[in-house]
Motif scaffolding. Structure first.
Motif, PDB file in Angstrom:
ATOM      1  N   SER A   1      66.561  31.969 -19.356  1.00  0.00           N
ATOM      2  CA  SER A   1      65.576  32.129 -20.251  1.00  0.00           C
ATOM      3  C   SER A   1      64.156  31.343 -19.892  1.00  0.00           C
ATOM      4  O   SER A   1      63.436  31.501 -20.696  1.00  0.00           O
ATOM      5  CB  SER A   1      66.409  31.386 -21.423  1.00  0.00           C
ATOM      6  N   PHE A   2      64.587  30.100 -19.334  1.00  0.00           N
ATOM      7  CA  PHE A   2      63.472  29.174 -19.039  1.00  0.00           C
ATOM      8  C   PHE A   2      62.365  30.043 -18.111  1.00  0.00           C
ATOM      9  O   PHE A   2      61.182  30.223 -18.514  1.00  0.00           O
ATOM     10  CB  PHE A   2      63.812  28.159 -18.204  1.00  0.00           C
ATOM     11  N   LEU A   3      62.810  30.675 -17.052  1.00  0.00           N
ATOM     12  CA  LEU A   3      61.923  31.529 -16.221  1.00  0.00           C
ATOM     13  C   LEU A   3      61.526  32.719 -16.857  1.00  0.00           C
ATOM     14  O   LEU A   3      60.194  33.028 -16.583  1.00  0.00           O
ATOM     15  CB  LEU A   3      62.816  31.994 -15.129  1.00  0.00           C
ATOM     16  N   ALA A   4      62.010  33.295 -17.859  1.00  0.00           N
ATOM     17  CA  ALA A   4      61.534  34.455 -18.664  1.00  0.00           C
ATOM     18  C   ALA A   4      60.448  33.982 -19.324  1.00  0.00           C
ATOM     19  O   ALA A   4      59.493  34.898 -19.534  1.00  0.00           O
ATOM     20  CB  ALA A   4      62.719  35.221 -19.267  1.00  0.00           C
TER      21      ALA A   4
ATOM     22  N   VAL B   1      69.272  21.637 -10.691  1.00  0.00           N
ATOM     23  CA  VAL B   1      68.251  21.851 -12.101  1.00  0.00           C
ATOM     24  C   VAL B   1      67.791  23.341 -12.197  1.00  0.00           C
ATOM     25  O   VAL B   1      67.655  23.716 -13.232  1.00  0.00           O
ATOM     26  CB  VAL B   1      66.957  20.853 -11.892  1.00  0.00           C
ATOM     27  N   VAL B   2      67.775  23.936 -10.940  1.00  0.00           N
ATOM     28  CA  VAL B   2      67.012  25.413 -10.922  1.00  0.00           C
ATOM     29  C   VAL B   2      68.590  26.284 -10.722  1.00  0.00           C
ATOM     30  O   VAL B   2      69.362  26.108  -9.942  1.00  0.00           O
ATOM     31  CB  VAL B   2      66.134  25.581 -10.061  1.00  0.00           C
ATOM     32  N   ASP B   3      68.526  27.448 -11.562  1.00  0.00           N
ATOM     33  CA  ASP B   3      69.753  28.517 -11.459  1.00  0.00           C
ATOM     34  C   ASP B   3      69.193  29.351 -10.358  1.00  0.00           C
ATOM     35  O   ASP B   3      68.178  30.126 -10.582  1.00  0.00           O
ATOM     36  CB  ASP B   3      69.668  29.310 -12.622  1.00  0.00           C
ATOM     37  N   THR B   4      69.612  29.152  -9.102  1.00  0.00           N
ATOM     38  CA  THR B   4      69.014  29.759  -7.883  1.00  0.00           C
ATOM     39  C   THR B   4      69.288  31.518  -8.248  1.00  0.00           C
ATOM     40  O   THR B   4      68.156  32.155  -7.994  1.00  0.00           O
ATOM     41  CB  THR B   4      69.975  29.600  -6.771  1.00  0.00           C
TER      42      THR B   4
ATOM     43  N   ASP C   1      60.422  21.092 -26.649  1.00  0.00           N
ATOM     44  CA  ASP C   1      59.397  21.875 -27.091  1.00  0.00           C
ATOM     45  C   ASP C   1      59.005  22.851 -26.014  1.00  0.00           C
ATOM     46  O   ASP C   1      57.996  23.377 -26.050  1.00  0.00           O
ATOM     47  CB  ASP C   1      58.072  20.837 -27.165  1.00  0.00           C
ATOM     48  N   LEU C   2      59.870  22.841 -24.915  1.00  0.00           N
ATOM     49  CA  LEU C   2      59.754  23.753 -23.999  1.00  0.00           C
ATOM     50  C   LEU C   2      59.550  25.121 -23.955  1.00  0.00           C
ATOM     51  O   LEU C   2      58.588  25.649 -23.374  1.00  0.00           O
ATOM     52  CB  LEU C   2      60.841  23.636 -22.681  1.00  0.00           C
ATOM     53  N   PRO C   3      60.232  25.859 -24.669  1.00  0.00           N
ATOM     54  CA  PRO C   3      60.082  27.092 -25.186  1.00  0.00           C
ATOM     55  C   PRO C   3      58.723  27.412 -25.695  1.00  0.00           C
ATOM     56  O   PRO C   3      57.881  28.556 -25.207  1.00  0.00           O
ATOM     57  CB  PRO C   3      60.977  27.484 -26.195  1.00  0.00           C
TER      58      PRO C   3
END
Length: 320
Positions: free
Chosen positions: A220-223, A239-242, A192-194
């Motif tokens: 995609s998450f950050l956008a 967990v985070v794409d730097t 459900d994150l999106p």
């Protein structure tokens, strides 16, 4: 052969440990101190309970596992278990891996709120202003009336929500690997994150590091995050794409508060150090004065149950 217990805290400093000479389901426990030094305190083959040294890298805490042919319980003093997972394949079937649930919730939740408030209220800028004798007045964002999303709603996520309660947030949404109901409200599934990300002013990441969560916070998450939103990472750096995060913060579209980074420790010269809108703390979520008393209580409780033949707690997996 003895029933050795490897402890990263000296046994005489832990109240409530079972008497080594007491009889029970085991013939008696032999407490040995090892906090990651170059010399092992005994033969790893005799170790039946391995309390993993805290904040030591995999290269130190994993090697003895291969020789622990008698071990029954591997107990971490961290909430995450990713640093010991590389060695689990060398263990015999039936070994229980336990995490430190109950040890880090208070400290990590406390730092999470500190990072949120510092970032929103402009505290880093005030400190820099004080260094330059500059009065930096004006209006700053408040946590009150903000919508908050907690990604990773385990015991730490719940403790964070406990501390959010007095701050008059407009809404707190919760996400975990799978959906469920709680006394505080619905926990939504990761799928459900999106739909949830665009609604949040503050996104807190407190999920464990697994193959499924590595790189979860990607481009995609950050956008999908709202313009002006704050990302707070108190989970694990990977967990985070730097690279993706740097692109977003350098554009000024979002801000970030990070207790963990990838790489870690963050090396000198890394662009995250001076990225606009980024506040960094050096992975100190759990390492406070609250750690030691809770860690000692956990070890005493687990070993009391172990010596009595009772089930240990906080089992996150059993080898097999």
């Amino acid at each position: 052969m003895t029933d050795d217990v490897w402890l990263p805290i000296a046994a005489d400093e832990i109240d409530g440990l079972p008497d080594p000479s007491a009889t029970g389901s085991r013939k008696g426990l032999n407490y040995l101190y090892w906090n990651g030094g170059p010399d092992y305190p005994g033969d790893p083959a005799d170790c039946v309970f391995y309390a993993v040294p805290y904040m030591k890298p995999s290269g130190i805490v994993v090697p003895p596992l291969a020789a622990m042919t008698s071990v029954c319980v591997v107990q971490t003093l961290s909430a995450g278990i990713d640093h010991v997972q590389p060695g689990l394949g060398s263990l015999r079937p039936g070994v229980q891996l336990c995490n430190a649930r109950g040890v880090h919730e208070a400290s990590t939740a406390e730092l999470t709120l500190a990072l949120i408030l510092a970032s929103l209220r402009g505290i880093p800028g005030f400190v820099r202003g004080q260094d330059k004798e500059e009065w930096r007045g004006g209006f700053y964002p408040a946590l009150a009336d903000k919508s908050v999303l907690i990604v990773g709603y385990g015991s730490i996520g719940a403790a964070i929500e406990d501390r959010l309660a007095p701050f008059e947030c407009a809404r707190v949404a919760r996400v975990a690997r799978s959906g469920r109901a709680t006394a505080r409200g619905e926990v939504r599934a990761l799928t459900d994150l999106p739909a949830l990300l665009p609604e949040a002013d503050v996104v807190i990441v407190s999920t464990p590091l697994t193959e499924q969560t590595k790189g979860l916070v990607n481009a995609s998450f950050l956008a999908r995050m709202r313009d002006g939103a704050l990302l707070v990472n108190v989970a694990r750096g990977p967990v985070v794409d730097t690279k993706a995060l740097l692109a977003e913060v350098e554009s000024g579209r979002i801000t970030a508060a990070l207790d963990v980074t990838d790489p870690e420790p963050l090396p000198p010269g890394h662009p995250l150090w001076h990225a606009p809108g980024v506040l960094i703390s050096p992975h100190v979520g759990g390492s406070t004065s609250a750690f030691m008393p809770r860690a000692k209580r956990l070890l005493a409780g687990q070993l009391t149950r172990f010596a009595a033949g009772e089930p240990v707690r906080n089992v996150v997996l059993t080898t097999g």
